[in-house]
Design a protein around this motif. Sequence first.
Motif, PDB file in Angstrom:
ATOM      1  N   ILE A  17       0.842  -1.204   0.000  1.00 19.96           N
ATOM      2  CA  ILE A  17       0.000   0.000   0.000  1.00 19.96           C
ATOM      3  C   ILE A  17       0.867   1.240   0.000  1.00 19.96           C
ATOM      4  CG2 ILE A  17      -1.617   1.370   1.375  1.00 19.96           C
ATOM      5  CD1 ILE A  17      -2.973  -1.136   2.201  1.00 19.96           C
ATOM      6  N   ARG A  18       0.514   2.180  -0.827  1.00 23.11           N
ATOM      7  CA  ARG A  18       1.111   3.508  -0.804  1.00 23.11           C
ATOM      8  C   ARG A  18       0.180   4.366   0.055  1.00 23.11           C
ATOM      9  NH1 ARG A  18       2.603   4.698  -7.092  1.00 23.11           N
ATOM     10  NH2 ARG A  18       3.919   2.871  -7.420  1.00 23.11           N
ATOM     11  N   VAL A  19       0.544   4.553   1.305  1.00 23.10           N
ATOM     12  CA  VAL A  19      -0.333   5.185   2.282  1.00 23.10           C
ATOM     13  C   VAL A  19      -0.714   6.599   1.849  1.00 23.10           C
ATOM     14  CG1 VAL A  19      -0.534   5.940   4.677  1.00 23.10           C
ATOM     15  CG2 VAL A  19       0.571   3.760   4.139  1.00 23.10           C
ATOM     16  N   ARG A  20       0.227   7.365   1.361  1.00 23.15           N
ATOM     17  CA  ARG A  20      -0.070   8.746   0.942  1.00 23.15           C
ATOM     18  C   ARG A  20      -1.084   8.762  -0.194  1.00 23.15           C
ATOM     19  NH1 ARG A  20       4.088  12.872  -1.802  1.00 23.15           N
ATOM     20  NH2 ARG A  20       2.613  14.554  -2.116  1.00 23.15           N
ATOM     21  N   ASP A  21      -0.875   7.935  -1.215  1.00 27.66           N
ATOM     22  CA  ASP A  21      -1.810   7.873  -2.336  1.00 27.66           C
ATOM     23  C   ASP A  21      -3.187   7.410  -1.875  1.00 27.66           C
ATOM     24  OD1 ASP A  21       0.269   8.657  -3.973  1.00 27.66           O
ATOM     25  OD2 ASP A  21       0.677   6.645  -4.728  1.00 27.66           O
ATOM     26  N   ALA A  22      -3.206   6.409  -1.000  1.00 22.90           N
ATOM     27  CA  ALA A  22      -4.482   5.912  -0.489  1.00 22.90           C
ATOM     28  C   ALA A  22      -5.220   7.002   0.286  1.00 22.90           C
ATOM     29  CB  ALA A  22      -4.249   4.697   0.406  1.00 22.90           C
TER      30      ALA A  22
ATOM     31  N   GLY B 208      -8.771   8.364  -0.765  1.00 27.95           N
ATOM     32  CA  GLY B 208      -9.832   8.232   0.229  1.00 27.95           C
ATOM     33  C   GLY B 208     -10.506   9.556   0.538  1.00 27.95           C
ATOM     34  N   LEU B 209      -9.720  10.591   0.735  1.00 24.54           N
ATOM     35  CA  LEU B 209     -10.303  11.903   1.053  1.00 24.54           C
ATOM     36  C   LEU B 209     -11.118  12.454  -0.114  1.00 24.54           C
ATOM     37  CD1 LEU B 209      -7.405  13.589   3.053  1.00 24.54           C
ATOM     38  CD2 LEU B 209      -9.622  12.828   3.924  1.00 24.54           C
ATOM     39  N   LEU B 210     -10.594  12.329  -1.309  1.00 22.98           N
ATOM     40  CA  LEU B 210     -11.323  12.830  -2.477  1.00 22.98           C
ATOM     41  C   LEU B 210     -12.557  11.987  -2.773  1.00 22.98           C
ATOM     42  CD1 LEU B 210      -8.337  13.804  -4.779  1.00 22.98           C
ATOM     43  CD2 LEU B 210      -9.821  15.326  -3.468  1.00 22.98           C
ATOM     44  N   SER B 211     -12.514  10.714  -2.405  1.00 25.91           N
ATOM     45  CA  SER B 211     -13.669   9.849  -2.630  1.00 25.91           C
ATOM     46  C   SER B 211     -14.860  10.223  -1.754  1.00 25.91           C
ATOM     47  CB  SER B 211     -13.296   8.386  -2.363  1.00 25.91           C
ATOM     48  OG  SER B 211     -12.341   7.957  -3.304  1.00 25.91           O
TER      49      SER B 211
END
Length: 130
Positions: free
Chosen positions: A70-75, A79-82
């Motif tokens: 997992i790329r935590v920053r990308d996730a 997640g926030l934009l979703s």
Amino acid sequence: MDGDLLLAAIIGVFAGIASGLLGIGGGILFVPALTLVLGLGTVEAEATSLLAIVPVALVGSWNQRRYGNIRVRDAGVIGLLSIGGAVAGVALANVLPEVALRIGFALLMLNLARQLVARGIRDRRARLAS
């Protein structure tokens, strides 16, 4: 345990296994199963699927993080934009006729099937060529 709850539990187990094994979204399995097996309307099935996927996503993410996948920053960004997308999607689902949602979901499933078949053909050709 009443019949609907038992059926929901069975759907959950099989959808969770398929989701973890194949990396597919639970909604692809949950929504049709909830409409066909439990007789929920499209909006109810979609809303129930959204809530049901939370624990599945948390467990899957936890395990994948242990493996370093997992790329935590990308996730976090996704997640926030979703969240905004989910709010807009719920608002749209509540104003569209149910038949439009069913047709949209069916088109999404057909496109997914098309992509899976195309990928399978492409992978098979690549294996035969090498």
